[in-house]
Design a protein around this motif. Sequence first.
Motif, PDB file in Angstrom:
ATOM      1  N   GLU A  85       0.843  -1.147   0.118  1.00 23.32           N
ATOM      2  CA  GLU A  85       0.125   0.098  -0.051  1.00 23.32           C
ATOM      3  C   GLU A  85       1.073   1.250  -0.076  1.00 23.32           C
ATOM      4  N   MET A 249       0.296  10.533  -8.668  1.00 23.87           N
ATOM      5  CA  MET A 249      -1.154  10.025  -8.312  1.00 23.87           C
ATOM      6  C   MET A 249      -1.947  10.524  -9.709  1.00 23.87           C
ATOM      7  N   ASP A 258      -8.694   5.999  -9.050  1.00 24.08           N
ATOM      8  CA  ASP A 258      -7.490   6.859  -8.878  1.00 24.08           C
ATOM      9  C   ASP A 258      -6.192   5.478  -9.090  1.00 24.08           C
ATOM     10  N   ALA A 260      -1.816   5.257  -7.926  1.00 21.99           N
ATOM     11  CA  ALA A 260      -0.734   5.630  -7.502  1.00 21.99           C
ATOM     12  C   ALA A 260       0.383   4.995  -8.072  1.00 21.99           C
ATOM     13  N   LEU A 282      -5.648   2.828  -1.344  1.00 22.42           N
ATOM     14  CA  LEU A 282      -5.662   4.182  -1.592  1.00 22.42           C
ATOM     15  C   LEU A 282      -6.239   4.831  -0.731  1.00 22.42           C
ATOM     16  N   ILE A 285      -4.463   7.929   1.250  1.00 18.23           N
ATOM     17  CA  ILE A 285      -3.895   8.793   0.488  1.00 18.23           C
ATOM     18  C   ILE A 285      -4.759  10.279   0.234  1.00 18.23           C
TER      19      ILE A 285
END
Length: 293
Positions: A85, A249, A258, A260, A282, A285
């Motif tokens: 992660e 991102m 999204d 990363a 995510l 974030i």
Amino acid sequence: MSQDPFVTHRGLLFTVAYEMLGSAVDAEDVVQESWIRWDAIGSTARSEVIDPRAFLVRMVTRKALDRLRVNARRREEYVGEWLPEPLLTAPDVADDVELAESVSFAMLTVLETLTPTERAVFVLREVFDLPYGEIAEAVDKSAAAVRQIAHRAREHVAARRPRREVSRNEQQEVVERFLAAVTGGDLQGLLDALAPDVVLVADGGGVAQAITQPVTGAKKVANLLRTFPKFGAGATVLPTLLNGAPGAMIVGLEDGHDTAITFVVEDRRITRIYAVRNPMKLTGIDVEATLSR
């Protein structure tokens, strides 16, 4: 009134758990569980702990080991590639070379190849320089056994970690060239930024669309990414610091998920690209914080 030792060492405890688990969410859970247990001990018993730091690290390590073993069984059923992660990090983390390397995505992916006990011993010894005796108590092994495990884990990691360290400025420059080529659909620019044997790994977790097998080779990766202006129309690429290094991102993609992206840079070219699309990985974030950087 002195600060509670748990509060004093909370940052250390989170980092230990994160490096052992590769998940900020799981690390937070482990730290919270440890806090509940620490609080339940009672103030009188806590005041009698000779070395609170060692006691708390031991507690977190044991809980993280339990979580690792449970997670290992779950990953057998995971759809596609499993990646750690990503962690949004502040500039001061990136400036701390040793800490940045220890939480780097490349290092976390290498740590995934260790057994749970090897990983715990490596993190506690190589990253935090804990004495073998303290580590032995944390993993319920003899000090002699821990020394052997540490030696084996050290050799294993050394054979798999990036071959050459590069400065943050060099990483930044290469990543910026790569992102400009991606957003512009520039095939030659992509080929110039990628190492011939570059590997692209993506993790959608069976939730977000992603390649399920690594893609190897500059031409294959470049041809896959050159179409970004088409499938990423309307999306925004946000350069940011992930796991202590320049990353990005991608937000606003048509599928609503999204992405990363983190990189490994060697000899002024990208050798590894890790794209995390699984939305469950995510949640930690803050895109708004990314926009403000």
